[in-house]
Motif scaffolding. Structure first.
Motif, PDB file in Angstrom:
ATOM      1  N   THR A  20      -7.108   1.813  -6.617  1.00 53.92           N
ATOM      2  CA  THR A  20      -7.062   3.140  -6.001  1.00 53.92           C
ATOM      3  C   THR A  20      -8.374   3.456  -5.306  1.00 53.92           C
ATOM      4  O   THR A  20      -9.446   3.135  -5.815  1.00 53.92           O
ATOM      5  CB  THR A  20      -6.781   4.215  -7.068  1.00 53.92           C
ATOM      6  OG1 THR A  20      -5.713   3.789  -7.901  1.00 53.92           O
ATOM      7  CG2 THR A  20      -6.417   5.530  -6.418  1.00 53.92           C
ATOM      8  N   PHE A  77      -3.197   3.594  -2.822  1.00 54.87           N
ATOM      9  CA  PHE A  77      -2.913   2.684  -3.931  1.00 54.87           C
ATOM     10  C   PHE A  77      -2.524   1.332  -3.329  1.00 54.87           C
ATOM     11  O   PHE A  77      -1.640   1.272  -2.463  1.00 54.87           O
ATOM     12  CB  PHE A  77      -1.753   3.198  -4.790  1.00 54.87           C
ATOM     13  CG  PHE A  77      -1.981   4.554  -5.401  1.00 54.87           C
ATOM     14  CD1 PHE A  77      -2.684   4.683  -6.587  1.00 54.87           C
ATOM     15  CD2 PHE A  77      -1.493   5.690  -4.789  1.00 54.87           C
ATOM     16  CE1 PHE A  77      -2.892   5.933  -7.160  1.00 54.87           C
ATOM     17  CE2 PHE A  77      -1.690   6.945  -5.351  1.00 54.87           C
ATOM     18  CZ  PHE A  77      -2.395   7.066  -6.539  1.00 54.87           C
ATOM     19  N   THR A  78      -3.163   0.249  -3.766  1.00 55.23           N
ATOM     20  CA  THR A  78      -2.819  -1.080  -3.262  1.00 55.23           C
ATOM     21  C   THR A  78      -2.574  -2.022  -4.436  1.00 55.23           C
ATOM     22  O   THR A  78      -3.190  -1.895  -5.498  1.00 55.23           O
ATOM     23  CB  THR A  78      -3.943  -1.659  -2.377  1.00 55.23           C
ATOM     24  OG1 THR A  78      -5.160  -1.724  -3.141  1.00 55.23           O
ATOM     25  CG2 THR A  78      -4.167  -0.805  -1.145  1.00 55.23           C
ATOM     26  N   THR A  79      -1.657  -2.989  -4.221  1.00 55.95           N
ATOM     27  CA  THR A  79      -1.364  -3.984  -5.250  1.00 55.95           C
ATOM     28  C   THR A  79      -1.070  -5.323  -4.590  1.00 55.95           C
ATOM     29  O   THR A  79      -0.555  -5.374  -3.466  1.00 55.95           O
ATOM     30  CB  THR A  79      -0.165  -3.560  -6.123  1.00 55.95           C
ATOM     31  OG1 THR A  79       0.022  -4.523  -7.165  1.00 55.95           O
ATOM     32  CG2 THR A  79       1.111  -3.442  -5.313  1.00 55.95           C
ATOM     33  N   ILE A 103       4.059   4.679 -10.309  1.00 53.84           N
ATOM     34  CA  ILE A 103       2.736   5.282 -10.467  1.00 53.84           C
ATOM     35  C   ILE A 103       2.887   6.644 -11.131  1.00 53.84           C
ATOM     36  O   ILE A 103       3.661   7.487 -10.667  1.00 53.84           O
ATOM     37  CB  ILE A 103       2.038   5.443  -9.101  1.00 53.84           C
ATOM     38  CG1 ILE A 103       1.807   4.071  -8.458  1.00 53.84           C
ATOM     39  CG2 ILE A 103       0.720   6.199  -9.252  1.00 53.84           C
ATOM     40  CD1 ILE A 103       1.317   4.147  -7.022  1.00 53.84           C
ATOM     41  N   ALA A 141       5.904  -4.352  -7.560  1.00 56.84           N
ATOM     42  CA  ALA A 141       5.143  -3.117  -7.751  1.00 56.84           C
ATOM     43  C   ALA A 141       5.558  -2.426  -9.043  1.00 56.84           C
ATOM     44  O   ALA A 141       6.606  -2.716  -9.620  1.00 56.84           O
ATOM     45  CB  ALA A 141       5.359  -2.188  -6.563  1.00 56.84           C
ATOM     46  N   TRP A 156      -2.409  -1.217 -10.051  1.00 60.57           N
ATOM     47  CA  TRP A 156      -2.818  -0.729  -8.736  1.00 60.57           C
ATOM     48  C   TRP A 156      -4.332  -0.568  -8.660  1.00 60.57           C
ATOM     49  O   TRP A 156      -4.982  -0.276  -9.656  1.00 60.57           O
ATOM     50  CB  TRP A 156      -2.173   0.629  -8.433  1.00 60.57           C
ATOM     51  CG  TRP A 156      -0.683   0.601  -8.315  1.00 60.57           C
ATOM     52  CD1 TRP A 156       0.221   0.755  -9.331  1.00 60.57           C
ATOM     53  CD2 TRP A 156       0.076   0.399  -7.123  1.00 60.57           C
ATOM     54  NE1 TRP A 156       1.495   0.669  -8.846  1.00 60.57           N
ATOM     55  CE2 TRP A 156       1.442   0.453  -7.488  1.00 60.57           C
ATOM     56  CE3 TRP A 156      -0.258   0.187  -5.782  1.00 60.57           C
ATOM     57  CZ2 TRP A 156       2.468   0.299  -6.564  1.00 60.57           C
ATOM     58  CZ3 TRP A 156       0.760   0.035  -4.857  1.00 60.57           C
ATOM     59  CH2 TRP A 156       2.109   0.087  -5.248  1.00 60.57           C
ATOM     60  N   THR A 208       0.837  -1.203   0.000  1.00 62.59           N
ATOM     61  CA  THR A 208       0.000   0.000   0.000  1.00 62.59           C
ATOM     62  C   THR A 208       0.869   1.248   0.000  1.00 62.59           C
ATOM     63  O   THR A 208       1.849   1.331   0.741  1.00 62.59           O
ATOM     64  CB  THR A 208      -0.921   0.033   1.238  1.00 62.59           C
ATOM     65  OG1 THR A 208      -1.741  -1.141   1.248  1.00 62.59           O
ATOM     66  CG2 THR A 208      -1.808   1.272   1.225  1.00 62.59           C
TER      67      THR A 208
END
Length: 224
Positions: A91, A104-106, A114, A111, A89, A62
């Motif tokens: 959002t 933002f999470t993945t 962005i 990663a 990501w 995150t």
């Protein structure tokens, strides 16, 4: 002889008046489109976060950044439009102990950086900056600081879920630029508010990290 001179003066005077009227008409014709032109105030937020692409993800990673808002904390972009999703990501607007932030999470193995511009027209003309605002110059209120000509204040970013051994630590760069206002009506241009974050954070950081931000007001005025 005197009568002829008088007639000549009258002719020159009438010619001068005609030229003056013609010049005034031309000036008004050129000025009228600008006078009736109306430009809506605009909100734009350029988001660029680099240094993420070399980091492995431990399950879910995150990143959270400040969001444009007015002095009362009301968001000026993301509550009236969908939050754009950068590649790799998800959002959302998330509540934190400091207030709302963009999250933002993945869940990918690695990663991605962005980079995402956002913007829309705004109907309000009011000071706004990037929040949360953790500290302001001389500890004035956020509302008072937003009404000033600008200065350096403290906001916050958040990192979590990245695998970054200390011996392989890198920097994550946050380049955030908000610009709002600047509308124009009847040749009167409104103020423009800008807030920027340009800082680097170690990839070994985890949790909330205070960072400096710059706030600046560009005064409006008569636009010719």
């Amino acid at each position: 002889m005197g009568e002829q001179r008088t007639n000549t003066k009258k002719t020159l005077l009438n010619l001068l008046i005609a030229v003056t009227i013609l010049a005034a008409v031309i000036f008004l014709l050129l000025l009228l489109p600008a006078f009736v032109e109306t430009t809506m105030p605009n909100d734009s937020y350029m988001i660029k976060i680099t240094g993420l692409s070399d980091l492995a993800v431990n399950g879910t990673a995150t990143v959270m950044i400040p969001v444009p808002a007015n002095a009362e904390g009301e968001l000026v972009i993301f509550e009236s439009s969908s939050v754009l999703q950068p590649a790799g990501w998800r959002t959302a607007i998330r509540e934190t102990p400091y207030g709302k932030m963009i999250a933002f999470t993945t869940t990918e193995d690695y990663a991605q950086d962005i980079s995402r511009p956002t913007g829309e027209f705004e109907t309000k003309e009011e000071p706004r900056l990037l929040v949360p605002a953790l500290a302001t110059p001389d500890n004035v209120s956020v509302a008072e600081f937003a009404r000033s000509s600008g200065g350096t204040y403290t906001t916050v970013v958040f990192l979590d879920g990245f695998v970054s051994p200390p011996e392989n630590a890198t920097s994550i760069s946050f380049d955030l630029e908000y610009r709002g206002g600047g509308g124009m009506k009847y040749l009167i241009e409104e103020d423009t508010w800008t807030a920027t974050v340009n800082t680097a954070v170690s990839s070994t950081e985890s949790g909330f990290v205070p960072v400096p931000a710059e706030y600046h007001v560009i005064p409006g005025g008569i636009h010719l």
